[in-house]
Write an enzyme that holds these catalytic residues in place. Sequence first.
Site, PDB file in Angstrom:
ATOM      1  N   GLU A 240     -14.424  29.659 -93.315  1.00 47.87           N
ATOM      2  CA  GLU A 240     -13.881  28.709 -94.192  1.00 47.87           C
ATOM      3  C   GLU A 240     -12.473  28.303 -93.558  1.00 47.87           C
ATOM      4  O   GLU A 240     -11.384  28.425 -94.413  1.00 47.87           O
ATOM      5  CB  GLU A 240     -13.665  29.399 -95.484  1.00 47.87           C
ATOM      6  CG  GLU A 240     -15.072  29.831 -96.221  1.00 47.87           C
ATOM      7  CD  GLU A 240     -14.929  30.400 -97.532  1.00 47.87           C
ATOM      8  OE1 GLU A 240     -13.701  30.567 -97.905  1.00 47.87           O
ATOM      9  OE2 GLU A 240     -15.965  30.816 -98.035  1.00 47.87           O
TER      10      GLU A 240
ATOM     11  N   GLU B  16     -25.395  31.978 -97.439  1.00 46.50           N
ATOM     12  CA  GLU B  16     -24.941  32.709 -98.641  1.00 46.50           C
ATOM     13  C   GLU B  16     -25.701  32.196 -99.941  1.00 46.50           C
ATOM     14  O   GLU B  16     -24.842  31.817-100.877  1.00 46.50           O
ATOM     15  CB  GLU B  16     -23.425  32.816 -98.850  1.00 46.50           C
ATOM     16  CG  GLU B  16     -22.668  33.233 -97.649  1.00 46.50           C
ATOM     17  CD  GLU B  16     -21.317  33.228 -97.868  1.00 46.50           C
ATOM     18  OE1 GLU B  16     -20.653  32.901 -99.088  1.00 46.50           O
ATOM     19  OE2 GLU B  16     -20.304  33.605 -96.878  1.00 46.50           O
TER      20      GLU B  16
HETATM   21  C1  XIL Z   1     -17.527  37.405-101.721  1.00 47.07           C
HETATM   22  C2  XIL Z   1     -17.895  38.503-102.279  1.00 47.07           C
HETATM   23  O1  XIL Z   1     -19.246  38.223-102.623  1.00 47.07           O
HETATM   24  C3  XIL Z   1     -17.234  39.340-103.367  1.00 47.07           C
HETATM   25  O2  XIL Z   1     -17.959  40.349-103.921  1.00 47.07           O
HETATM   26  C4  XIL Z   1     -15.881  39.545-102.853  1.00 47.07           C
HETATM   27  O3  XIL Z   1     -15.198  39.953-104.170  1.00 47.07           O
HETATM   28  C5  XIL Z   1     -15.271  38.270-102.460  1.00 47.07           C
HETATM   29  O4  XIL Z   1     -15.990  37.630-101.405  1.00 47.07           O
HETATM   30  N1  XIL Z   1     -17.347  33.084 -99.381  1.00 47.07           N
HETATM   31  C6  XIL Z   1     -17.726  33.870 -98.281  1.00 47.07           C
HETATM   32  C7  XIL Z   1     -18.059  35.323 -98.866  1.00 47.07           C
HETATM   33  O5  XIL Z   1     -17.696  33.791 -97.117  1.00 47.07           O
HETATM   34  O6  XIL Z   1     -17.395  36.238 -97.958  1.00 47.07           O
HETATM   35  C8  XIL Z   1     -17.448  35.574-100.332  1.00 47.07           C
HETATM   36  O7  XIL Z   1     -17.944  36.820-100.778  1.00 47.07           O
HETATM   37  C9  XIL Z   1     -18.034  34.237-101.254  1.00 47.07           C
HETATM   38  C10 XIL Z   1     -17.233  32.924-100.773  1.00 47.07           C
END
Ligand code: XIL
Length: 327
Positions: A130, A236
């Site tokens: 990101e 994701e």
């Molecule tokens: C999120 C996790 O799922 C949560 O448990 C944590 O508290 C915050 O991060 N983009 C990403 C992930 O790349 O690492 C994030 O994951 C969600 C957004």
Amino acid sequence: MKSVGPDQPLHSTAAFRIGAVIKYPEITAAGPYRNIALGQFSSFTPERIFKAAPIHPEKDQFSWKDPDNFVALCETYKKQVHGHTLVWDRDLPGWLGNYAGLPDEIIESHVGTIVRRYRERISAWDVVNEAFDEKGELRRGNWWRCAGPGYLEKAFRSAAEADPEALLFYNDFNLEVNGVKRWAVIKALSRLRQKGVPAHGIGLQLHLHLDGFNEPALRETLRQLAGEGFKIHISELDVSVLPVSGNFPGKEELFLRQAEVYAAVVDAFMAVEEKYRYGITFWGIGDQDSWIVSELKKVDYPLLFDDAYRPKAAYNYVRNTLTGHRP
Ligand code: XIL
């Protein structure tokens, strides 16, 4: 087409990684979470323990216990590990916010130390996560401040030097719907490649919503990334169903619409040339495990298994699409 139950591994139906994000230490406790994770998925992405704050809490101190135990568990159960994530402007330790050392040292210390420790045990990394905003500009966050505007290149160079065999990814959201951001990422990684810096793949997070899903845009994005020679990780994947526009159609109808979106994503990914298909990772196991519920504090049902870890229509639609029978 008969849908098949979760007793046959989801991952056995695919020629590419079928992964899940995994909570540690929750995965070590007996129960349905562990059973489904171990039984259905071939690749584990650690949800938090490899992020900067937990793994590198002080400038000269790393916390290896949980990461070591996680990797050992994956090796015991023959799960591939997708390392997530080395350089991200969130979940940072306090000392990094006040860092005033040499820019090059910070990246080498953080990225190089972690990747070297798991060399040849973690086969792929989200090196940077990101880093671009919605205007396609590199975010000027902590890592920019600490390591300068060249931090993306420094991160990939450090990772490549630490483990020349590892696949190195850039990971982000909205690339499938924002062409300006997508091409900024493609151009940045292509520049690295022109300098001889390995950048193997791009992770599309795909945190989707029922209403906003655009299948043609996703297919075009996949075509472009593969066309530019990048391996693709749907990294994701979740499909939020609430709030739903219009009258609430009832959970059964809602979950069928959700299943259709999951099937469309899997079908689009399967159309990608094999050498560019890295894998699909679901961002959670049961609905209540989702970050949307725990982190964003929403009532939602975004995943393949319900709150009692029963397979939803989405599981069956994914399963059937992977076996070539998109419902
Ligand atoms: C999120 C996790 O799922 C949560 O448990 C944590 O508290 C915050 O991060 N983009 C990403 C992930 O790349 O690492 C994030 O994951 C969600 C957004």
